[in-house]
Design a protein around this motif. Structure first.
Motif, PDB file in Angstrom:
ATOM      1  N   ARG A 108      60.681  49.860  39.554  1.00 11.80           N
ATOM      2  CA  ARG A 108      60.888  50.959  40.505  1.00 11.80           C
ATOM      3  C   ARG A 108      59.758  51.988  40.354  1.00 11.80           C
ATOM      4  O   ARG A 108      59.792  52.826  39.447  1.00 11.80           O
ATOM      5  CB  ARG A 108      62.246  51.626  40.255  1.00 11.80           C
ATOM      6  CG  ARG A 108      63.432  50.709  40.560  1.00 11.80           C
ATOM      7  CD  ARG A 108      64.740  51.317  40.066  1.00 11.80           C
ATOM      8  NE  ARG A 108      65.894  50.559  40.497  1.00 11.80           N
ATOM      9  CZ  ARG A 108      66.301  49.435  39.934  1.00 11.80           C
ATOM     10  NH1 ARG A 108      65.643  48.948  38.880  1.00 11.80           N
ATOM     11  NH2 ARG A 108      67.362  48.787  40.379  1.00 11.80           N
ATOM     12  N   GLN A 152      57.122  56.932  38.043  1.00 15.52           N
ATOM     13  CA  GLN A 152      56.435  58.221  38.200  1.00 15.52           C
ATOM     14  C   GLN A 152      57.274  59.356  37.648  1.00 15.52           C
ATOM     15  O   GLN A 152      56.765  60.251  36.950  1.00 15.52           O
ATOM     16  CB  GLN A 152      56.137  58.461  39.677  1.00 15.52           C
ATOM     17  CG  GLN A 152      55.326  59.731  39.945  1.00 15.52           C
ATOM     18  CD  GLN A 152      55.063  59.936  41.432  1.00 15.52           C
ATOM     19  OE1 GLN A 152      55.940  59.716  42.268  1.00 15.52           O
ATOM     20  NE2 GLN A 152      53.851  60.340  41.769  1.00 15.52           N
ATOM     21  N   TRP A 153      58.559  59.325  37.882  1.00 16.54           N
ATOM     22  CA  TRP A 153      59.462  60.362  37.389  1.00 16.54           C
ATOM     23  C   TRP A 153      59.513  60.359  35.864  1.00 16.54           C
ATOM     24  O   TRP A 153      59.463  61.417  35.228  1.00 16.54           O
ATOM     25  CB  TRP A 153      60.851  60.133  37.976  1.00 16.54           C
ATOM     26  CG  TRP A 153      61.873  61.127  37.514  1.00 16.54           C
ATOM     27  CD1 TRP A 153      62.076  62.389  37.989  1.00 16.54           C
ATOM     28  CD2 TRP A 153      62.834  60.934  36.461  1.00 16.54           C
ATOM     29  NE1 TRP A 153      63.101  62.997  37.305  1.00 16.54           N
ATOM     30  CE2 TRP A 153      63.579  62.135  36.371  1.00 16.54           C
ATOM     31  CE3 TRP A 153      63.138  59.878  35.611  1.00 16.54           C
ATOM     32  CZ2 TRP A 153      64.612  62.286  35.436  1.00 16.54           C
ATOM     33  CZ3 TRP A 153      64.162  60.033  34.684  1.00 16.54           C
ATOM     34  CH2 TRP A 153      64.895  61.227  34.610  1.00 16.54           C
ATOM     35  N   ARG A 162      58.965  54.716  41.860  1.00 14.09           N
ATOM     36  CA  ARG A 162      59.345  56.136  41.861  1.00 14.09           C
ATOM     37  C   ARG A 162      59.949  56.538  40.525  1.00 14.09           C
ATOM     38  O   ARG A 162      59.713  57.640  40.036  1.00 14.09           O
ATOM     39  CB  ARG A 162      60.337  56.406  43.001  1.00 14.09           C
ATOM     40  CG  ARG A 162      59.711  56.351  44.385  1.00 14.09           C
ATOM     41  CD  ARG A 162      60.706  56.788  45.448  1.00 14.09           C
ATOM     42  NE  ARG A 162      60.107  56.791  46.775  1.00 14.09           N
ATOM     43  CZ  ARG A 162      60.746  57.120  47.886  1.00 14.09           C
ATOM     44  NH1 ARG A 162      62.028  57.498  47.823  1.00 14.09           N
ATOM     45  NH2 ARG A 162      60.141  57.099  49.053  1.00 14.09           N
TER      46      ARG A 162
END
Length: 204
Positions: A177, A182-183, A179
């Motif tokens: 995933r 990045q989180w 995203r």
């Protein structure tokens, strides 16, 4: 070994800090083996502080504002550098594999050792913590301090390894995933900055 010492040592070890965050990050980014390497490195980084406490160097560190601040700000600088590396997805904790592959475990070990080595509060902690559990009539003070220090390091290794292996177990869910990747990267970078700020505000 008293139950009080074992309980307090476990609470101290299990409380999230710089070493634990680094070990979890290693598990998420490099996998289970890297998390074990990080746990070992963080544990190894405790050894100089233990020696300092036993030999009395921690008292010198506590008494000397200049020496304390020098070690403290070196630790702050290192944590900020780790934050920069993590934010830009570089180094041993790269989520996309930009970090060095062949030397990654060696780099993880070195970084884990340095993270704990440059935390002067660990020396003060050992200096103030261990004597509380040694009776005044103890015939072998040095042996007792070595024994308690060894138990503390063993606890650190086991608890950190468990945290790291748990993080590694969900690694595939993170890597699949973008995203979330990045989180996670930004969260770890922010955590290193926060820990650096906390260390900077630490007084003797």
């Amino acid at each position: 070994m008293t139950p009080d010492f074992l309980l307090i040592a476990l609470i101290v070890v299990a409380t999230p800090g710089t070493g634990m965050i680094y070990t979890v990050a290693a598990g998420l980014t490099r996998g289970g083996r890297a998390s074990l390497v990080a746990a070992f490195g963080c544990t190894l980084g405790i050894l100089p502080h233990m020696i300092a406490a036993i030999t009395g160097l921690a008292a010198l560190l506590h008494a000397s504002a200049l020496l304390f601040d020098a070690v403290k700000y070196a630790g702050v600088a290192y944590l900020l550098w780790m934050a920069w590396q993590t934010w830009h997805d570089r180094g041993s904790l790269s989520l996309t594999g930009r970090g060095p592959q062949k030397t990654s475990f060696l780099q993880v070990t070195i970084e884990a050792v340095v993270i704990n080595l440059l935390n002067p509060k660990l020396s003060i902690f050992f200096f103030a913590f261990l004597p509380q559990f040694i009776s005044h009539d103890e015939p072998a003070v040095l042996a007792r301090m070595l024994e308690m220090s060894g138990v503390f390091m063993a606890m650190t290794l086991v608890v950190f390894a468990l945290y790291g292996l748990f993080a590694a177990s969900v690694r595939d869910h993170v890597l699949s995933r973008p995203r979330v990747m990045q989180w996670m990267r930004r969260c770890f970078a922010a955590a290193f900055v926060a820990l650096g700020a906390k260390l900077a505000l630490t007084e003797r």
